[in-house]
Design an enzyme around this catalytic site. Structure first.
Site, PDB file in Angstrom:
ATOM      1  N   HIS A  62       0.880  -1.095  -0.100  1.00 17.70           N
ATOM      2  CA  HIS A  62       0.145   0.006   0.037  1.00 17.70           C
ATOM      3  C   HIS A  62       0.855   1.247   0.063  1.00 17.70           C
ATOM      4  O   HIS A  62       2.065   1.172   0.617  1.00 17.70           O
ATOM      5  CB  HIS A  62      -0.975  -0.108   1.307  1.00 17.70           C
ATOM      6  CG  HIS A  62      -1.898  -1.001   1.207  1.00 17.70           C
ATOM      7  ND1 HIS A  62      -2.274  -1.615   2.820  1.00 17.70           N
ATOM      8  CD2 HIS A  62      -2.153  -2.117   0.255  1.00 17.70           C
ATOM      9  CE1 HIS A  62      -3.090  -2.566   2.409  1.00 17.70           C
ATOM     10  NE2 HIS A  62      -2.975  -3.019   1.022  1.00 17.70           N
ATOM     11  N   TYR A 132       2.513   1.419  14.125  1.00 19.57           N
ATOM     12  CA  TYR A 132       3.377   2.149  13.129  1.00 19.57           C
ATOM     13  C   TYR A 132       2.746   3.668  13.165  1.00 19.57           C
ATOM     14  O   TYR A 132       1.593   3.866  12.969  1.00 19.57           O
ATOM     15  CB  TYR A 132       3.508   1.677  11.613  1.00 19.57           C
ATOM     16  CG  TYR A 132       2.269   1.156  10.981  1.00 19.57           C
ATOM     17  CD1 TYR A 132       1.808   0.141  11.259  1.00 19.57           C
ATOM     18  CD2 TYR A 132       1.822   2.026   9.773  1.00 19.57           C
ATOM     19  CE1 TYR A 132       0.648  -0.234  10.504  1.00 19.57           C
ATOM     20  CE2 TYR A 132       0.798   1.712   9.379  1.00 19.57           C
ATOM     21  CZ  TYR A 132      -0.017   0.521   9.429  1.00 19.57           C
ATOM     22  OH  TYR A 132      -1.089   0.041   8.959  1.00 19.57           O
ATOM     23  N   ASP A 168      -6.589  -6.474  -1.233  1.00 23.87           N
ATOM     24  CA  ASP A 168      -5.307  -6.838  -1.467  1.00 23.87           C
ATOM     25  C   ASP A 168      -5.066  -7.839  -2.571  1.00 23.87           C
ATOM     26  O   ASP A 168      -3.983  -7.947  -3.135  1.00 23.87           O
ATOM     27  CB  ASP A 168      -4.483  -7.271  -0.405  1.00 23.87           C
ATOM     28  CG  ASP A 168      -4.076  -5.957   0.627  1.00 23.87           C
ATOM     29  OD1 ASP A 168      -3.762  -6.064   1.604  1.00 23.87           O
ATOM     30  OD2 ASP A 168      -4.366  -4.964   0.139  1.00 23.87           O
TER      31      ASP A 168
HETATM   32  C1  T46 Z   1      -4.977   2.323   6.977  1.00 27.26           C
HETATM   33  C2  T46 Z   1      -6.032   2.653   7.620  1.00 27.26           C
HETATM   34  C3  T46 Z   1      -7.185   1.883   7.468  1.00 27.26           C
HETATM   35  N1  T46 Z   1      -8.169   2.362   8.060  1.00 27.26           N
HETATM   36  C4  T46 Z   1      -9.403   1.523   8.075  1.00 27.26           C
HETATM   37  C5  T46 Z   1      -9.892   1.273   6.706  1.00 27.26           C
HETATM   38  C6  T46 Z   1     -10.597  -0.103   6.798  1.00 27.26           C
HETATM   39  O1  T46 Z   1     -11.869  -0.281   7.208  1.00 27.26           O
HETATM   40  C7  T46 Z   1      -9.755  -0.770   7.834  1.00 27.26           C
HETATM   41  C8  T46 Z   1      -8.886  -1.720   7.608  1.00 27.26           C
HETATM   42  O2  T46 Z   1      -7.983  -1.026   6.361  1.00 27.26           O
HETATM   43  P1  T46 Z   1      -6.894  -1.896   5.505  1.00 27.26           P
HETATM   44  O3  T46 Z   1      -7.667  -3.209   5.221  1.00 27.26           O
HETATM   45  O4  T46 Z   1      -6.625  -0.937   4.455  1.00 27.26           O
HETATM   46  O5  T46 Z   1      -5.633  -2.333   6.470  1.00 27.26           O
HETATM   47  P2  T46 Z   1      -4.460  -2.720   6.311  1.00 27.26           P
HETATM   48  O6  T46 Z   1      -4.505  -3.789   5.255  1.00 27.26           O
HETATM   49  O7  T46 Z   1      -3.451  -3.246   7.575  1.00 27.26           O
HETATM   50  O8  T46 Z   1      -3.505  -1.556   5.598  1.00 27.26           O
HETATM   51  C9  T46 Z   1      -2.133  -1.342   6.000  1.00 27.26           C
HETATM   52  O9  T46 Z   1      -1.353  -1.944   5.410  1.00 27.26           O
HETATM   53  C10 T46 Z   1      -0.099  -1.847   5.063  1.00 27.26           C
HETATM   54  C11 T46 Z   1       0.791  -2.613   5.864  1.00 27.26           C
HETATM   55  C12 T46 Z   1       0.149  -0.269   5.149  1.00 27.26           C
HETATM   56  O10 T46 Z   1       1.328  -0.100   5.209  1.00 27.26           O
HETATM   57  C13 T46 Z   1      -0.747   0.597   5.349  1.00 27.26           C
HETATM   58  O11 T46 Z   1      -0.359   1.465   6.305  1.00 27.26           O
HETATM   59  C14 T46 Z   1      -2.216   0.219   5.583  1.00 27.26           C
HETATM   60  O12 T46 Z   1      -2.886   0.627   4.243  1.00 27.26           O
HETATM   61  O13 T46 Z   1      -9.195   0.288   8.706  1.00 27.26           O
HETATM   62  C15 T46 Z   1      -8.380   3.536   8.912  1.00 27.26           C
HETATM   63  O14 T46 Z   1      -9.531   3.911   9.702  1.00 27.26           O
HETATM   64  N2  T46 Z   1      -7.218   4.373   8.912  1.00 27.26           N
HETATM   65  C16 T46 Z   1      -6.104   3.935   8.439  1.00 27.26           C
HETATM   66  O15 T46 Z   1      -4.977   4.634   8.519  1.00 27.26           O
END
Ligand code: T46
Length: 181
Positions: A62, A132, A168
């Protein structure tokens, strides 16, 4: 606090000083002044925390587009991850190159991922918790992704069949023309 550079400029490994005694340990997990002495003056505005239940959970790759591109300071407080950053700065001599580092509750290492990198990790232990800091707020409209197993990048992940979010599973392949910071 020890700073180690990697083969990609700006991508740094930080190892805090750990004070161990018969009770356990204490460390300053973040110290803006000590980082500034090492040339890291990033102002972080948001802390993130994720829990991944299983081994083989892969979150990424991401990034956020300008002007919401994020620097990330990543650490693990429970379990372990293979943490990967990919240089996607169009004018970088290491464009498309990647670095993987094992971060764990045991080694207490941190990875500083500058703006202009795609970031992702794969868990190596169950119930892994990742914290992080980021220097720009979450902006879903500016969030983009690259396919975790893009052959043009060639990341050697610890698994070939990770547990992925639906999002993803569908990221596009790396196309330099579509990336701008
Ligand atoms: C990133 C983020 C997500 N969210 C919400 C959006 C979704 O409803 C839920 C899960 O989000 P997501 O599936 O994008 O989470 P990850 O797959 O862990 O995403 C992260 O994955 C890799 C490791 C990264 O480096 C990024 O910082 C980040 O995108 O949290 C938020 O409310 N705030 C945020 O800053």
């Amino acid at each position: 606090m020890k700073l180690t550079s990697t083969v990609i400029a700006g991508l740094l490994i930080i190892e805090p000083e750990v004070h161990e005694d018969h009770r356990g340990f204490f460390m300053e997990s973040y110290h803006a002044g000590k980082l500034a002495e090492l040339g890291i003056t990033t102002t972080f505005v948001q802390d993130n925390h994720s829990l991944s239940e299983e081994v083989g959970v892969l979150r990424g790759l991401h990034y956020q587009l300008h002007p919401h591109a994020q620097t990330k300071l990543v650490r693990v407080i429970s379990g372990a991850i293979y943490d990967v950053a990919v240089d996607i700065r169009p004018d970088s001599p290491t464009f498309g190159k990647w670095v993987g580092v094992t971060l764990s509750a045991a080694n207490k290492r941190q990875l500083l991922v500058p703006q202009g990198f795609a970031h992702g990790f794969c868990t190596l232990e169950p119930r892994t918790q990742v914290l992080y800091k980021v220097d720009a707020y979450y902006s879903p409209q500016h969030e983009r992704g690259i396919l975790w197993n893009d052959p043009a990048i060639g990341i050697t992940w610890p698994t070939t069949s990770p547990i992925l979010s639906q999002k993803d599973e569908k990221h596009p392949l790396l196309k330099v023309a579509e990336i701008h910071f």
